[in-house]
Design a protein around this motif. Structure first.
Motif, mmCIF file in Angstrom:
data_model
loop_
_atom_site.group_PDB
_atom_site.id
_atom_site.type_symbol
_atom_site.label_atom_id
_atom_site.label_comp_id
_atom_site.label_asym_id
_atom_site.label_seq_id
_atom_site.Cartn_x
_atom_site.Cartn_y
_atom_site.Cartn_z
ATOM 1 N N VAL A 60 0.850 -1.189 0.000
ATOM 2 C CA VAL A 60 0.000 0.000 0.000
ATOM 3 C C VAL A 60 0.883 1.235 0.000
ATOM 4 O O VAL A 60 1.848 1.322 0.778
ATOM 5 N N ASP A 61 0.570 2.189 -0.864
ATOM 6 C CA ASP A 61 1.293 3.466 -0.921
ATOM 7 C C ASP A 61 0.382 4.546 -0.358
ATOM 8 O O ASP A 61 -0.569 4.967 -1.009
ATOM 9 N N PRO A 62 0.602 4.954 0.885
ATOM 10 C CA PRO A 62 -0.290 5.966 1.481
ATOM 11 C C PRO A 62 -0.148 7.304 0.750
ATOM 12 O O PRO A 62 0.953 7.790 0.508
ATOM 13 N N ASP A 63 -1.273 7.872 0.370
ATOM 14 C CA ASP A 63 -1.280 9.156 -0.337
ATOM 15 C C ASP A 63 -1.201 10.277 0.693
ATOM 16 O O ASP A 63 -2.163 10.991 0.957
ATOM 17 N N ASP A 64 -0.043 10.399 1.272
ATOM 18 C CA ASP A 64 0.174 11.394 2.319
ATOM 19 C C ASP A 64 1.506 12.077 2.044
ATOM 20 O O ASP A 64 2.579 11.461 2.165
ATOM 21 N N ASN A 65 1.471 13.354 1.665
ATOM 22 C CA ASN A 65 2.705 14.087 1.358
ATOM 23 C C ASN A 65 3.523 14.406 2.596
ATOM 24 O O ASN A 65 4.692 14.792 2.482
#
Length: 377
Positions: A60-65
């Motif tokens: 999973v690639d968390p979409d959190d900058n």
């Protein structure tokens, strides 16, 4: 078998089943997607072991900058740090590796003069383009006959009158406006050649003697109506102060020009004190000096006391931008001045420009009406 592996197995089996049925609804882990709407994700994550969570995090690639890239990617470096980063040694190591690494061998060695591949040959056009756009214009017979019989020079003149600047070059346009006749060889296909600039002799230096002019201002010479110190270099502060002191008692001088003479805020303050007491000066020009916006406000504020100055110019100072606060303050001062007719000052904001222009026009109209009323009486 762990929970993650169980879900993965169920998902693989369900995906195999659903691929054979094109009309079946989309499923995930053997269940319809609608059944996962009310699923508590936190409760499922609490049942996973740390190893299973790490496996899930890699997929999973968390979409959190806000997360650093090292925590978002699946790659994990298990090596221990060898020490603090030394950028210089790192660059030296990279350069060394680049020099020691041999280049990849070319499939075909380079031979000077040998042409490889096909040479591009431009297609034959015979001077005509493949796609020519034709515009049909409906023109009356009378205008059509006139245009058919018109010469090229007449059509160029007509285009200049109608404002079709893109249809002609600069020489054709100016020749049409000045009614000179078209230059030879400058038809529709002509090329405008660069014209040599006219050489003008340099302006002679200002021959005004500061000492003599100060004496004449102090003596209130009735013949001295215009004093021009423009572009005179190396005028001492003492001479400026003497001029401003003499300006207080002068009753004949109407125009004072101090352009490019190195005026500063201190000297501008002295000039403002003189303008407050002088009642005959009509034009004051202090352009191209070193006066700050505060000094300009001080000068404009001094015009409210003597109320005889009609024109004031102070553009091109060291600070090109006055700022919103200064421009609004200048606007309020100008709106209180009933005699100012022209203001030479660069204003950045539209509100200040509009209000000042309206007030100046109001002053001009009021003076014109009073002059017309006096002549009629």
């Amino acid at each position: 078998m762990g929970i993650t592996e169980q879900y993965y197995h169920e998902w693989k089996t369900s995906s195999k089943k659903t691929t054979t049925m094109t009309t079946a609804p989309a499923k995930l882990y053997g269940k319809n997607l609608s059944e996962y709407d009310d699923l508590d994700v936190d409760q499922l994550l609490s049942q996973l072991s740390p190893e299973e969570i790490s496996i899930l995090a890699k997929e999973v690639d968390p979409d959190d900058n806000l997360l650093p890239p090292s925590e978002r990617c699946s790659y994990e470096c298990n090596k221990e740090a060898t020490g603090p980063l030394n950028r210089k040694k790192l660059i030296e190591h990279i350069n060394k590796q680049a020099l020691e690494t041999p280049d990849l061998p070319e499939l075909k060695p380079y031979v000077a003069g040998t042409i490889r591949g096909k040479k591009w040959i431009a297609p034959e056009t015979n001077g005509k383009t493949e796609h020519e756009d034709k515009i049909a214009i409906d023109i009356d017979d009378e205008y059509g006959d006139a245009l058919d019989g018109a010469s090229q020079e007449e059509i160029i003149d007509l285009a200049a009158i109608l404002g079709f600047h893109s249809m002609m070059n600069q020489d054709q346009y100016h020749a049409s406006l000045l009614n000179k006749g078209q230059p030879v060889g400058l038809g529709w296909d002509g090329v405008t050649k660069a014209t040599q600039p006219k050489v003008y002799p340099p302006e002679p230096p200002n021959q005004t003697d500061p000492e003599d002019s100060i004496k004449r201002v102090r003596d209130d010479d009735p013949k001295l109506l215009d004093l021009n110190w423009n572009n005179i270099k190396n005028i001492s502060d003492e001479k400026f102060e003497n001029l401003f002191i003499a300006l207080v008692e002068n009753t004949h001088l109407e125009t004072l020009s101090l352009v490019n003479v190195g005026l500063t805020d201190r000297l501008a303050g002295k000039l403002a004190e003189a303008l407050e007491k002088n009642c005959t000066l009509r034009v004051c020009n202090v352009e191209t000096n070193f006066i700050t916006p505060i000094g300009i406000v001080h000068l404009i504020k001094s015009l409210l006391k003597q109320r005889s100055l009609e024109e004031f110019r102070a553009t091109n100072q060291r600070s090109q931008v006055l700022g919103n606060k200064i421009e609004m303050e200048i606007t309020k001062l100008i709106e209180q001045n009933p005699t100012i007719l022209r203001l030479g000052l660069h204003l950045e904001y539209n509100d200040a420009r509009h209000r000042i222009a309206s007030h100046l026009q109001h002053n001009i109209d009021r003076i014109r009406q009073s002059r017309v009323g006096a002549n009629s009486a």
